[in-house]
Structures are given as structure tokens and as C-alpha cells.
Design an enzyme around this catalytic site. Sequence first.
Site, PDB file in Angstrom:
ATOM      1  N   ARG A 114       0.826  -1.213   0.000  1.00 14.93           N
ATOM      2  CA  ARG A 114       0.000   0.000   0.000  1.00 14.93           C
ATOM      3  C   ARG A 114       0.858   1.259   0.000  1.00 14.93           C
ATOM      4  O   ARG A 114       0.377   2.342  -0.305  1.00 14.93           O
ATOM      5  CB  ARG A 114      -0.896   0.023   1.241  1.00 14.93           C
ATOM      6  CG  ARG A 114      -2.072  -0.917   1.122  1.00 14.93           C
ATOM      7  CD  ARG A 114      -2.953  -0.854   2.355  1.00 14.93           C
ATOM      8  NE  ARG A 114      -4.126  -1.694   2.168  1.00 14.93           N
ATOM      9  CZ  ARG A 114      -4.888  -2.129   3.159  1.00 14.93           C
ATOM     10  NH1 ARG A 114      -4.591  -1.823   4.406  1.00 14.93           N
ATOM     11  NH2 ARG A 114      -5.931  -2.884   2.913  1.00 14.93           N
ATOM     12  N   GLU A 141      -2.524  -9.673  -4.604  1.00 14.80           N
ATOM     13  CA  GLU A 141      -3.882 -10.148  -4.871  1.00 14.80           C
ATOM     14  C   GLU A 141      -3.909 -11.653  -5.150  1.00 14.80           C
ATOM     15  O   GLU A 141      -4.849 -12.341  -4.777  1.00 14.80           O
ATOM     16  CB  GLU A 141      -4.512  -9.384  -6.045  1.00 14.80           C
ATOM     17  CG  GLU A 141      -4.813  -7.925  -5.736  1.00 14.80           C
ATOM     18  CD  GLU A 141      -5.816  -7.758  -4.595  1.00 14.80           C
ATOM     19  OE1 GLU A 141      -6.562  -8.695  -4.306  1.00 14.80           O
ATOM     20  OE2 GLU A 141      -5.820  -6.677  -3.972  1.00 14.80           O
ATOM     21  N   GLN A 193      -7.897 -16.622  -0.564  1.00 22.41           N
ATOM     22  CA  GLN A 193      -8.118 -17.751   0.369  1.00 22.41           C
ATOM     23  C   GLN A 193      -7.044 -17.829   1.447  1.00 22.41           C
ATOM     24  O   GLN A 193      -6.771 -18.908   1.967  1.00 22.41           O
ATOM     25  CB  GLN A 193      -8.124 -19.107  -0.362  1.00 22.41           C
ATOM     26  CG  GLN A 193      -8.776 -19.129  -1.685  1.00 22.41           C
ATOM     27  CD  GLN A 193     -10.259 -19.382  -1.587  1.00 22.41           C
ATOM     28  OE1 GLN A 193     -10.765 -19.762  -0.542  1.00 22.41           O
ATOM     29  NE2 GLN A 193     -10.960 -19.140  -2.665  1.00 22.41           N
ATOM     30  N   LEU A 245       0.954 -22.785   0.871  1.00 22.39           N
ATOM     31  CA  LEU A 245      -0.180 -21.879   0.606  1.00 22.39           C
ATOM     32  C   LEU A 245      -1.375 -22.614   0.005  1.00 22.39           C
ATOM     33  O   LEU A 245      -2.500 -22.125   0.064  1.00 22.39           O
ATOM     34  CB  LEU A 245       0.241 -20.779  -0.379  1.00 22.39           C
ATOM     35  CG  LEU A 245       0.686 -19.438   0.203  1.00 22.39           C
ATOM     36  CD1 LEU A 245       1.037 -18.472  -0.915  1.00 22.39           C
ATOM     37  CD2 LEU A 245      -0.404 -18.816   1.073  1.00 22.39           C
ATOM     38  N   GLY A 246      -1.121 -23.786  -0.609  1.00 25.50           N
ATOM     39  CA  GLY A 246      -2.217 -24.540  -1.230  1.00 25.50           C
ATOM     40  C   GLY A 246      -2.652 -23.926  -2.547  1.00 25.50           C
ATOM     41  O   GLY A 246      -2.093 -22.909  -2.995  1.00 25.50           O
ATOM     42  N   TYR A 247      -3.647 -24.542  -3.175  1.00 26.66           N
ATOM     43  CA  TYR A 247      -4.173 -24.054  -4.463  1.00 26.66           C
ATOM     44  C   TYR A 247      -3.008 -23.749  -5.419  1.00 26.66           C
ATOM     45  O   TYR A 247      -2.792 -22.608  -5.832  1.00 26.66           O
ATOM     46  CB  TYR A 247      -5.030 -22.792  -4.300  1.00 26.66           C
ATOM     47  CG  TYR A 247      -6.226 -22.973  -3.415  1.00 26.66           C
ATOM     48  CD1 TYR A 247      -7.404 -23.492  -3.915  1.00 26.66           C
ATOM     49  CD2 TYR A 247      -6.163 -22.618  -2.074  1.00 26.66           C
ATOM     50  CE1 TYR A 247      -8.512 -23.660  -3.094  1.00 26.66           C
ATOM     51  CE2 TYR A 247      -7.252 -22.790  -1.246  1.00 26.66           C
ATOM     52  CZ  TYR A 247      -8.423 -23.310  -1.757  1.00 26.66           C
ATOM     53  OH  TYR A 247      -9.509 -23.471  -0.940  1.00 26.66           O
ATOM     54  N   TYR A 284     -12.605 -10.364  -9.899  1.00 25.87           N
ATOM     55  CA  TYR A 284     -12.266  -9.606  -8.690  1.00 25.87           C
ATOM     56  C   TYR A 284     -10.834  -9.073  -8.767  1.00 25.87           C
ATOM     57  O   TYR A 284     -10.571  -7.889  -8.544  1.00 25.87           O
ATOM     58  CB  TYR A 284     -12.434 -10.478  -7.423  1.00 25.87           C
ATOM     59  CG  TYR A 284     -11.614  -9.910  -6.309  1.00 25.87           C
ATOM     60  CD1 TYR A 284     -12.049  -8.766  -5.647  1.00 25.87           C
ATOM     61  CD2 TYR A 284     -10.352 -10.439  -5.997  1.00 25.87           C
ATOM     62  CE1 TYR A 284     -11.252  -8.174  -4.680  1.00 25.87           C
ATOM     63  CE2 TYR A 284      -9.558  -9.857  -5.039  1.00 25.87           C
ATOM     64  CZ  TYR A 284     -10.011  -8.719  -4.381  1.00 25.87           C
ATOM     65  OH  TYR A 284      -9.217  -8.120  -3.445  1.00 25.87           O
ATOM     66  N   ASP A 306     -15.055  -9.128  -3.434  1.00 25.12           N
ATOM     67  CA  ASP A 306     -14.558 -10.381  -2.848  1.00 25.12           C
ATOM     68  C   ASP A 306     -15.481 -10.795  -1.706  1.00 25.12           C
ATOM     69  O   ASP A 306     -16.557 -10.211  -1.525  1.00 25.12           O
ATOM     70  CB  ASP A 306     -13.096 -10.218  -2.385  1.00 25.12           C
ATOM     71  CG  ASP A 306     -12.980  -9.325  -1.149  1.00 25.12           C
ATOM     72  OD1 ASP A 306     -13.980  -8.670  -0.789  1.00 25.12           O
ATOM     73  OD2 ASP A 306     -11.898  -9.297  -0.538  1.00 25.12           O
ATOM     74  N   CYS A 310     -20.553  -3.142  15.075  1.00 26.54           N
ATOM     75  CA  CYS A 310     -21.380  -2.090  14.456  1.00 26.54           C
ATOM     76  C   CYS A 310     -21.151  -0.734  15.105  1.00 26.54           C
ATOM     77  O   CYS A 310     -21.195   0.301  14.430  1.00 26.54           O
ATOM     78  CB  CYS A 310     -22.857  -2.466  14.524  1.00 26.54           C
ATOM     79  SG  CYS A 310     -23.225  -3.955  13.576  1.00 26.54           S
TER      80      CYS A 310
END
Length: 369
Positions: A34, A46, A51, A89-91, A129, A147, A208
Site C-alpha cells: 500500500r 492479490e 483464500q 499456501l495450497g491451491y 475480482y 470479494d 457495528c
Amino acid sequence: MLKSFEGMNKASLATGQRALIAWYRENQRSLPWREAPNPYAVWLCEIIMQQTRIEQGLKYWNKFINTWADVHALAKAPLDDVLRAWQGLGYYSRARNLHRAAQTIAFERDGQFPVTAVEWREMPGVGAYTAAAIASICHNESIAAVDGNVLRVVSRYLDIQEPIDRPIGRNQVDAFASEWIRAEDAGTHNQAVMELGALVCKPKSPHCSDCPLEPTCLSAQPAAAGTPVPPIKQGKTKVKTLKMIFNVVTNGTHVWMRERPATGIWGGLWEFPSQEFQLNTAQPEYPPPEASLIPDSVLGRRLWGEPFEHILSHRRFRCQFVVWHIKGEPSVTQGKWMPWKEAESKARPRAIDRCWERLEKSCLTLNNR
Ligand code: SF4
């Protein structure tokens, strides 16, 4: 210009919009990508953060940036190195797509990153996304990035009573998100909604009373009142449980490893040749790993370690290692017969990696028997 949505007028929406941006400027977490957003840093973030919890993803983001400082370095890296850096990290299809996209950008686009969301969508592994997030954050394109956090915030804000995992609810969220985005501050707005979902409008017990949208939110809860009803979900696909056997075929110095197909689970990673079975289907206790394994060459076979569960998004595996102690070399038709040292350097699924050290040690002693 904002239009009214059911239950909320233009003035309320504009008030919420301004309050959200002001809250984000004050409360955003300090994250390295950022500080000076550039396409390489934001794109990496990103892809890695999908996940993934931010604390865990941050470690991987730093590892990638420190190992491959720019898209050219990443494009030139061997895929196996990228998969190894991704380990845990998987995937893994995300890592393979990241590498392919880096090569497209470096070699076919002369190092020029896509600019618009439409151009980003052409990159491997970049969905709606991700494309919207990068284009809005890096170039302020006025496009909503929706997302899981945004789905939750918007469905609560408007009190959407339709399931958001079905088109009827999802379309309402998308229509509102596109309308709500501030053209002059698109990247900041997108990040603000996501940050609000991560820090305040949490899945359980949203805060809230600390929320900038509270005065106009249709689901705002009094303190300690619990969790509002939205987001409503119709239901998830049932997770299937299977049995998985990893066949560790070794003579003590060498082991048989096989690269998994590029698509599907653990795509492109190296494994001990595995076999999947239905949980309740009868199967031999010691399944032969390959027909070409000559029975005479098998000196012994045994279950190694305790069975354990490994959970993926849509599969639960009851895993078990079976060690096949053989003499000589098997003539393998798939994969490679290799020294344990070489096998150690291969990118492997976490289900194997978690036991690797103990298993390798135990198999290396077979050599002396
Ligand atoms: S007021 Fe509560 S329910 Fe509404 S957006 Fe804020 S945290 Fe979420």
C-alpha cells in the site's frame, strides 16, 4: 451520480460513502504494497492473498518480492522454484498461473503490465475480482472489486435477503457495488470496503458501534446483539472424503517420485505415486503401486506412520504412507527414480511435506539392512 436502492435513498448512500473513505484513511493497516502501489506488488498481493489470511500471506509476499524483485526475475525463474516458494499456501494452480502470467508480461508484452481490468482478465489466473482490484488500485479505474468481504458488507448494508451464492443475490450486490464506487477515489473505495469487512464487519459479531456505515446500515446491530442475518447462503457443495495411499517405493538410496498432472489438485507438484479410493469401497490393504513392480524385487512393505487427515476446499483425504522396500531399480513408466537428495529438492504437496524429514530418515536406514 448515485441512484436509490430499495430501502436506502441517495443521501444515505452518499453519506455512507464519504464516512467509509474517511474511516479507511484513518484506520487502514499499514501493508507494504500500500505504501507505493505498483502493478507487480499489487498483483502478487492479490494472487497470494486469495483464500489466505493476511498474516500468513504477508510472509509469502515478502518471500516472493525478496527472491524475485520484478516480473522479469519471476518470469525467468524455474517453475519448480516458484512452486517450492509457494509450498504451504495450497491451491497450486495459482502459483503456476502466476508464473505463466509473469512470462506473458515479460516476454510477450515487453515487460508492460496490463492497465485496464479488461486487459488484466487476459492474464492467466486473473479473475473478475483480481482484475478490478489491480486496475482500481494502480490506475484508479472505476470498477468495483467484489470479494468475500465486500459480499458480506454490502449484503448487510442493504439487508439483502436473497442468497449471495446464487445469481439472484449476487446480482444485487454487484449492481450496488458498481453504483456505490466513487469514481474519483475508486482504488481507495474498493480497499476501504474490503478493509471494513476484514476489521469491523466481521463474519461473526460485527463491531457495528465502531462502523462508519452504522448510521445508514440496514442491518446495524445494537452493541453485543450478535450477528446480523445476511449474508444468506444457499449452501455449499458437500465435501467428499476419500482415502489416499502414498506409495513410497525405495531401495534405501533412491525413491520413485511422480509429477502430478498440471491440472487438478497439487498440479505440477511431485509426489510418492498416490492412489485414491472411495472410503467405503473394499480395496487391498497394500495396493501395488505399479504393475511393472516385479513381486520378487519387493523385500518388504509396511504402513508407515499413523493415518492422518488432509483437508482441501472440496476434498477430505484420509492419508496413509505405504513404504515398499525393494532391491534394484524398478522400471517406472511414469515419473522418475531418483536419489532421495534430488527428491528433497522437488516441490511437494503439504500432505507429503509435513512428514518428509522423518520418512526420508526412516527410508535411508533401509539401505543398511
Ligand atoms: S453497521 Fe454493522 S452490519 Fe452494518 S456494515 Fe457496519 S459492521 Fe456491518
